[in-house]
Design a protein around this motif. Structure first.
Motif, PDB file in Angstrom:
ATOM      1  N   GLU A   1       1.639   9.838   3.877  1.00  0.00           N
ATOM      2  CA  GLU A   1       0.460  10.184   4.675  1.00  0.00           C
ATOM      3  C   GLU A   1       0.118   9.025   5.613  1.00  0.00           C
ATOM      4  OE1 GLU A   1      -1.025  13.172   4.437  1.00  0.00           O
ATOM      5  OE2 GLU A   1       0.418  13.759   2.902  1.00  0.00           O
ATOM      6  N   PHE A   2      -0.890   9.236   6.450  1.00  0.00           N
ATOM      7  CA  PHE A   2      -1.333   8.180   7.360  1.00  0.00           C
ATOM      8  C   PHE A   2      -2.575   7.464   6.856  1.00  0.00           C
ATOM      9  CE2 PHE A   2       1.479  10.493  10.135  1.00  0.00           C
ATOM     10  CZ  PHE A   2       2.150   9.454  10.756  1.00  0.00           C
ATOM     11  N   SER A   3      -3.053   7.851   5.663  1.00  0.00           N
ATOM     12  CA  SER A   3      -4.167   7.121   5.070  1.00  0.00           C
ATOM     13  C   SER A   3      -4.012   7.117   3.554  1.00  0.00           C
ATOM     14  CB  SER A   3      -5.512   7.737   5.466  1.00  0.00           C
ATOM     15  OG  SER A   3      -5.675   9.011   4.891  1.00  0.00           O
TER      16      SER A   3
ATOM     17  N   VAL B   1     -14.132   2.619  -3.283  1.00  0.00           N
ATOM     18  CA  VAL B   1     -12.995   3.264  -2.636  1.00  0.00           C
ATOM     19  C   VAL B   1     -13.091   2.925  -1.160  1.00  0.00           C
ATOM     20  CG1 VAL B   1     -11.867   5.436  -2.066  1.00  0.00           C
ATOM     21  CG2 VAL B   1     -12.905   5.129  -4.321  1.00  0.00           C
ATOM     22  N   ILE B   2     -12.056   2.263  -0.655  1.00  0.00           N
ATOM     23  CA  ILE B   2     -11.998   1.895   0.755  1.00  0.00           C
ATOM     24  C   ILE B   2     -10.727   2.517   1.325  1.00  0.00           C
ATOM     25  CG2 ILE B   2     -11.824   0.025   2.429  1.00  0.00           C
ATOM     26  CD1 ILE B   2     -13.381  -1.745   0.497  1.00  0.00           C
ATOM     27  N   ARG B   3     -10.885   3.240   2.403  1.00  0.00           N
ATOM     28  CA  ARG B   3      -9.738   3.913   3.018  1.00  0.00           C
ATOM     29  C   ARG B   3      -8.958   2.952   3.913  1.00  0.00           C
ATOM     30  NH1 ARG B   3     -11.131   9.413   4.757  1.00  0.00           N
ATOM     31  NH2 ARG B   3     -10.692   9.690   2.558  1.00  0.00           N
ATOM     32  N   CYS B   4      -7.656   2.989   3.756  1.00  0.00           N
ATOM     33  CA  CYS B   4      -6.753   2.254   4.637  1.00  0.00           C
ATOM     34  C   CYS B   4      -5.953   3.305   5.398  1.00  0.00           C
ATOM     35  CB  CYS B   4      -5.814   1.358   3.826  1.00  0.00           C
ATOM     36  SG  CYS B   4      -4.730   0.364   4.871  1.00  0.00           S
ATOM     37  N   ARG B   5      -5.978   3.221   6.696  1.00  0.00           N
ATOM     38  CA  ARG B   5      -5.202   4.172   7.492  1.00  0.00           C
ATOM     39  C   ARG B   5      -4.294   3.405   8.431  1.00  0.00           C
ATOM     40  NH1 ARG B   5     -10.027   6.545  11.364  1.00  0.00           N
ATOM     41  NH2 ARG B   5     -10.283   4.639  12.540  1.00  0.00           N
ATOM     42  N   LYS B   6      -3.242   4.072   8.850  1.00  0.00           N
ATOM     43  CA  LYS B   6      -2.311   3.444   9.781  1.00  0.00           C
ATOM     44  C   LYS B   6      -2.131   4.338  10.989  1.00  0.00           C
ATOM     45  CE  LYS B   6       1.689   5.118   7.216  1.00  0.00           C
ATOM     46  NZ  LYS B   6       2.953   4.778   6.616  1.00  0.00           N
ATOM     47  N   ARG B   7      -1.785   3.721  12.089  1.00  0.00           N
ATOM     48  CA  ARG B   7      -1.609   4.460  13.329  1.00  0.00           C
ATOM     49  C   ARG B   7      -0.349   5.322  13.261  1.00  0.00           C
ATOM     50  NH1 ARG B   7      -2.578  -0.709  17.202  1.00  0.00           N
ATOM     51  NH2 ARG B   7      -4.772  -0.977  16.742  1.00  0.00           N
ATOM     52  N   HIS B   8      -0.383   6.404  14.017  1.00  0.00           N
ATOM     53  CA  HIS B   8       0.798   7.255  14.154  1.00  0.00           C
ATOM     54  C   HIS B   8       1.803   6.568  15.082  1.00  0.00           C
ATOM     55  CE1 HIS B   8      -1.138  10.764  12.278  1.00  0.00           C
ATOM     56  NE2 HIS B   8      -2.247  10.317  12.858  1.00  0.00           N
TER      57      HIS B   8
ATOM     58  N   ILE C   1       0.842  -1.197   0.000  1.00  0.00           N
ATOM     59  CA  ILE C   1       0.000   0.000   0.000  1.00  0.00           C
ATOM     60  C   ILE C   1       0.874   1.242   0.000  1.00  0.00           C
ATOM     61  CG2 ILE C   1      -1.804   1.253   1.247  1.00  0.00           C
ATOM     62  CD1 ILE C   1      -2.593  -1.528   2.446  1.00  0.00           C
ATOM     63  N   ASP C   2       0.639   2.124  -0.963  1.00  0.00           N
ATOM     64  CA  ASP C   2       1.409   3.359  -1.082  1.00  0.00           C
ATOM     65  C   ASP C   2       0.691   4.475  -0.322  1.00  0.00           C
ATOM     66  OD1 ASP C   2       3.036   5.456  -1.764  1.00  0.00           O
ATOM     67  OD2 ASP C   2       2.386   5.540  -3.857  1.00  0.00           O
ATOM     68  N   PHE C   3       1.227   4.817   0.843  1.00  0.00           N
ATOM     69  CA  PHE C   3       0.644   5.876   1.655  1.00  0.00           C
ATOM     70  C   PHE C   3       1.173   7.259   1.255  1.00  0.00           C
ATOM     71  CE2 PHE C   3      -0.226   2.214   4.303  1.00  0.00           C
ATOM     72  CZ  PHE C   3      -1.504   2.478   4.768  1.00  0.00           C
ATOM     73  N   ALA C   4       2.189   7.310   0.411  1.00  0.00           N
ATOM     74  CA  ALA C   4       2.768   8.570  -0.088  1.00  0.00           C
ATOM     75  C   ALA C   4       3.068   9.551   1.051  1.00  0.00           C
ATOM     76  CB  ALA C   4       1.844   9.199  -1.129  1.00  0.00           C
TER      77      ALA C   4
END
Length: 120
Positions: free
Chosen positions: A33-35, A49-56, A28-31
């Motif tokens: 960002e955190f999502s 479109v489904i959002r993938c986010r990651k924790r800080h 996954i390319d977050f570029a």
């Protein structure tokens, strides 16, 4: 086509958000960002479109959030079903993902796994 993840659904995955296995981050390319909004084609051919986010912080555990619950509802997913996310290339769409929902049933004493059609 590469398997990003294959996971059996838990109660939290169904009711709130889908906790993505950490080793999937490489796909996954977050570029920076955190999502990231993933273009996902489901088994009925609908582009979602489904959002993938990651924790800080140091533990960047990813999860699917926006758009995930709609997918759960549309396919009437339940605990124990399996979701598979594949990364693929499409000449028209470019890079995107394919998502598949599977359910295992016992048929004449044998486990049979099959894809789930869209319910809604």
């Amino acid at each position: 086509m590469a398997v990003v993840f294959s996971k059996e659904l838990k109660k939290t995955d169904i009711q709130h958000r889908f906790s993505v296995p950490s080793d999937s981050l490489q796909f996954i390319d977050f570029a920076g960002e955190f999502s990231a909004d993933l273009r996902v084609k489901d088994s009925s051919g609908e582009l979602r479109v489904i959002r993938c986010r990651k924790r800080h912080g140091d533990y960047a555990k990813p999860e699917l959030s926006k758009g995930w619950r709609k997918y759960v509802t549309d396919y009437e997913l339940r605990v124990g079903d399996r979701v598979v996310l594949l990364a693929e290339e499409d000449r028209r769409l470019g890079s995107h993902y394919r998502i598949e929902a599977r359910r295992t049933i016992i048929l004449f004493g044998h486990e049979v796994c099959g894809g789930l059609p869209r319910a809604n």
